[in-house]
Scaffold this motif. Sequence first.
Motif, short mmCIF file in Angstrom:
data_model
loop_
_atom_site.label_atom_id
_atom_site.label_comp_id
_atom_site.label_asym_id
_atom_site.label_seq_id
_atom_site.Cartn_x
_atom_site.Cartn_y
_atom_site.Cartn_z
N UNK A 96 4.62 8.18 -79.22
CA UNK A 96 3.83 8.76 -80.30
C UNK A 96 4.23 10.22 -80.47
N UNK A 97 4.89 10.52 -81.59
CA UNK A 97 5.39 11.85 -81.87
C UNK A 97 4.45 12.55 -82.85
N UNK A 98 3.96 13.72 -82.45
CA UNK A 98 3.12 14.49 -83.35
C UNK A 98 3.98 15.33 -84.28
N UNK A 99 3.74 15.18 -85.57
CA UNK A 99 4.36 16.04 -86.57
C UNK A 99 3.36 17.13 -86.91
N UNK A 100 3.79 18.36 -86.86
CA UNK A 100 2.90 19.48 -87.10
C UNK A 100 3.61 20.49 -87.99
N UNK A 101 2.99 20.83 -89.11
CA UNK A 101 3.56 21.78 -90.06
C UNK A 101 2.55 22.88 -90.36
N UNK A 102 3.09 24.06 -90.67
CA UNK A 102 2.27 25.19 -91.09
C UNK A 102 2.67 25.57 -92.50
N UNK A 103 1.68 25.70 -93.37
CA UNK A 103 1.94 26.05 -94.77
C UNK A 103 1.08 27.25 -95.12
N UNK A 104 1.74 28.31 -95.62
CA UNK A 104 1.03 29.50 -96.08
C UNK A 104 1.18 29.60 -97.59
N UNK A 105 0.07 29.83 -98.25
CA UNK A 105 0.10 29.93 -99.70
C UNK A 105 -1.13 30.68 -100.18
N UNK A 128 5.09 9.58 -94.57
CA UNK A 128 4.25 9.98 -93.44
C UNK A 128 3.08 10.78 -93.99
N UNK A 129 1.87 10.36 -93.66
CA UNK A 129 0.69 11.07 -94.13
C UNK A 129 0.35 12.22 -93.18
N UNK A 130 0.22 13.40 -93.74
CA UNK A 130 -0.17 14.58 -92.97
C UNK A 130 -1.58 14.99 -93.37
N UNK A 131 -2.41 15.25 -92.39
CA UNK A 131 -3.79 15.65 -92.65
C UNK A 131 -3.98 17.12 -92.31
N UNK A 132 -4.73 17.81 -93.16
CA UNK A 132 -5.04 19.21 -92.90
C UNK A 132 -6.04 19.31 -91.76
N UNK A 133 -5.76 20.20 -90.79
CA UNK A 133 -6.64 20.39 -89.64
C UNK A 133 -7.38 21.71 -89.78
N UNK A 134 -8.40 21.89 -88.95
CA UNK A 134 -9.22 23.09 -89.02
C UNK A 134 -8.42 24.36 -88.72
N UNK A 135 -7.36 24.25 -87.94
CA UNK A 135 -6.57 25.42 -87.60
C UNK A 135 -5.55 25.77 -88.67
N UNK A 136 -5.62 25.09 -89.83
CA UNK A 136 -4.73 25.39 -90.93
C UNK A 136 -3.40 24.68 -90.86
N UNK A 137 -3.19 23.87 -89.84
CA UNK A 137 -1.96 23.13 -89.72
C UNK A 137 -2.12 21.74 -90.33
N UNK A 138 -0.98 21.14 -90.63
CA UNK A 138 -0.96 19.77 -91.15
C UNK A 138 -0.33 18.89 -90.07
N UNK A 139 -1.01 17.78 -89.77
CA UNK A 139 -0.58 16.97 -88.66
C UNK A 139 -0.50 15.49 -89.04
N UNK A 140 0.39 14.79 -88.33
CA UNK A 140 0.50 13.35 -88.44
C UNK A 140 1.14 12.81 -87.18
N UNK A 141 1.00 11.52 -86.93
CA UNK A 141 1.56 10.90 -85.74
C UNK A 141 2.28 9.62 -86.13
N UNK A 142 3.48 9.45 -85.56
CA UNK A 142 4.23 8.22 -85.76
C UNK A 142 4.85 7.81 -84.42
N UNK A 164 16.16 11.18 -85.32
CA UNK A 164 15.26 10.96 -86.46
C UNK A 164 15.30 12.19 -87.36
N UNK A 165 14.88 11.99 -88.61
CA UNK A 165 14.90 13.07 -89.59
C UNK A 165 13.54 13.17 -90.26
N UNK A 166 12.95 14.33 -90.19
CA UNK A 166 11.67 14.63 -90.83
C UNK A 166 11.92 15.54 -92.02
N UNK A 167 11.30 15.21 -93.15
CA UNK A 167 11.39 16.04 -94.35
C UNK A 167 9.97 16.31 -94.84
N UNK A 168 9.67 17.57 -95.10
CA UNK A 168 8.36 17.95 -95.60
C UNK A 168 8.55 18.83 -96.83
#
Length: 891
Positions: free
Chosen positions: A108-117, A133-147, A154-158
């Motif tokens: 189980x690999x956690x995908x974690x992204x940070x987006x500033x806007x 891959x569905x990413x959910x916004x978390x309380x800490x401002x990060x976007x997360x998903x697990x696959x 492997x290749x991740x594109x966001x």
Amino acid sequence: MPQPRITNSADAIDTLRPRIGFMAAPHDAVQVCVESAAGTYDSGTVETADYSLISAQLAPGLDCSARVRVRAEGSWSEWSGAWRFQTPPEPVLRIVRPAHAGSAIGPDIEVCCEIESASPLAGVRASLDERTLHLSAAEDGLYRGIMSLEDGMHCLRVEAEAGGQSACALSEFWVWNSPRETGEIVVLDLSEAGSWPVSEDPAAALRMYDLMHAAACLQGLANRSGPRLLLRCYDQDDEWLGWLSRPGAWLAEAPVRRISRPGEPEKALFEAIALFRDAVRGLVVWDPGVPATSNVATTAAGVEDLLPLRAGSALASGFQSLGLEVSLDLSGKFTGTGHIPDTEFASTGSAKCDACLWAKARYLDTGRANARVLGYWLDAYWLQRPGRMPWWEHCLTNHDWIVRNRGFVFDLSNWGDEAPQDDPGQTPGTDLETFKAILLSAYEQAGGEMIQVSGFTPWAFKYTNHADPPGAHEPVATEWEVVRVLSAYNCYLDADAHGLSAMANASLWTQAPLPPRFVQTPPPTRASLQARGFLDGEGVLAPLAFTLFYIGDFDSAAWLYRREMALWRDEARGSVPMGWAFNPNLCARMAPAFLYAFSRMSANDWLTAGDSGAGYVNPAMLCEPRPISGLPSGEAAWIRHCRELYRRFNLRITGFLINGHAGPLTRESEAMTAAFSPDGAATQAMWMAEESHLNGPMPVALQHHDLCPDNEANIACMQRFRRPGTAQFLDFRMILQGPSLIRDLMNDIRRRYPGCAWEALDPYAFFYLLRHSLGGANTRRATFTFDSIPAAVPSGRTMEVAVGVRNDGWDTWEAGDVWLEAGAGTAVDWASVARADLAQAVPPGGSAVVRVSLSAPSAPGECLLYYDLASAEGGFREAGNPWWEGRFRAR
């Protein structure tokens, strides 16, 4: 009060929330003001003694000007000069995990992204290997998903959209999944023995010794065919089995059979023997009148597939009922007179030493025993003093490792000036001469390669002034002399010291699969250290107390097994930088400890080595001339041994070089360490006559003092070394302490002594800044994060190999100026390598995947894949950075 000075120097940044660093007088509050066309951001008064502050989110794409001031003793300084910079356009998108060109542990690999806007996000889209891959916004401002992902690349594109603009980020990374064990695990429950009154009841002590000795040897024999038998003796056995059985882990699919006979653990033992009867050929009977024969029996058990039986033991009838007959009888064999039985050698006059030399002749000299796996544990003399330490100090549960590996066990004094407590009638020095004869035989059989010795001087029972009766030597002096003797014969210690000396199930834990390599958190870049206020754009250091805490002593698999989980559950872990000194050789007996650490590592957790590398040695004793043994230099063997393990665990720092009675460390012995630990080493004043210095590329730090669990005493100790108003590098050693104590210590010392400017650093920040301060260059530093070569390749096949590389230095790798050179063959040959250029520049902290075409050797067999980065100055290896070597098979 001096005017603060901002240390950031970049005019373009990659975040809307910049960290603003500054040099200033010690203070208790900070205020930051940032001006731009969009308005002014004012932090107001922020109560902090730090030398940096993270701004609130700024507007994108604007020219900004930042200033700072500080407060001390109620008064504010003047405002600093301005740092002018430009914010990036929105949205700012970063893939935090998995890092580009990095590696991850599955499934189980956690995908974690940070987006500033500054504008509302119009959309976030992610795909993994072209699957949505569905990413959910978390309380800490990060976007997360697990696959869940399979082994391989492997290749991740966001993509993200905001304010009419879009941003895209890519990450190519490697995944490793643990192989699954599906065979049955038998758990033999012996835990009730821990409650027996062994210190008051000799019969209980005999019962425990017989039970644990036989069970450990059975386990070593049973686990040769796979992870089959686990002994339940300590709380940690349940903890490690539980962790290794979690979903997706090694033992998740292994059925478990539990054998427990409350009140009758001997019957449980016999039931286990019946299950693994095919692994046992017979019995070896040892002589309680010569306690050394208990260790001889363990050696015989491993080499000849036997179970140990004390002469007169109540276990005899149970063994007989299982059809086990005596194959080797040691009872009455050794008298200390005449000749050593079955040899042409005259007796030493000591039955103890005769027994050890008999075992040497039968097992070591003949090559029947594994000369590179030795045990140095207390023999059955424990039965005469069972109450001197906790019951487990007989260390019998450690013996399964030796038995599985057909190793050799002994217990002898390292002192030549007195007779040992367990053999007071021997001529002084007989134990030592026997000790040296065993080590010389092992050295010769090992061909001069490094030898693992698991165990420790049994200082509470023998050989020291803490024993009964007391000897002439202190425990630490005895430890140091043992290591000096071992080092003279190319032996390193896996130091099962009293207190936490015992472990169980090493013969099972050693089979836990590990990735071919681990990857640590990237070292800090120069820009990140400037943003923390530690140095400025001109390279001038701030007048801070740069402080490193060496977290040891994890030079024992037993100590790691008993304490790691508890320390890593500390609620403060991740809040302070921790340099955990896990000697990498401990993976031989406690492999899961490393998987546990790397699976749970925070950005503030780092591994280093300690005591004195991939095993506890005295480095100077490996260099010629070599007192005690007179053998040729062991430097090359030590470098080979350490390089392999340091590569595997991505280690570049040795936190503690301990040279014991071997005198000061020489430049030669330091240079030997630099060959595998190029980014730093530390030692104490008794072994280093000079202050911190460079030895080639390696910074060598002075470790100032040992600290303790009492922070009042620690603060008083640390303050003795601080010179306020100057930049200092202060290194302190702690033993078995966790993050909460470090956090509280730093909070307290900064509050009480605000003018002293204490700053706790991670090991890489500490040694990179130290190297910089000494005039060294933090350049041409790289980590090789993965490669895609299969375990087996058709002979002669041309293949494309993808290699992950990470820039761990302070220099930018420009495309065309830095390239990968790689080869495949039966030996490393840098004159015959293929070249692959970088596709684009790689900045400090950045990563790249480089693809190179290679041909497998035409002849089948074991082969090496090797690669390094190179530039016009030469290979990075010439700057001390380790190249990679891995193995594959041509078929």
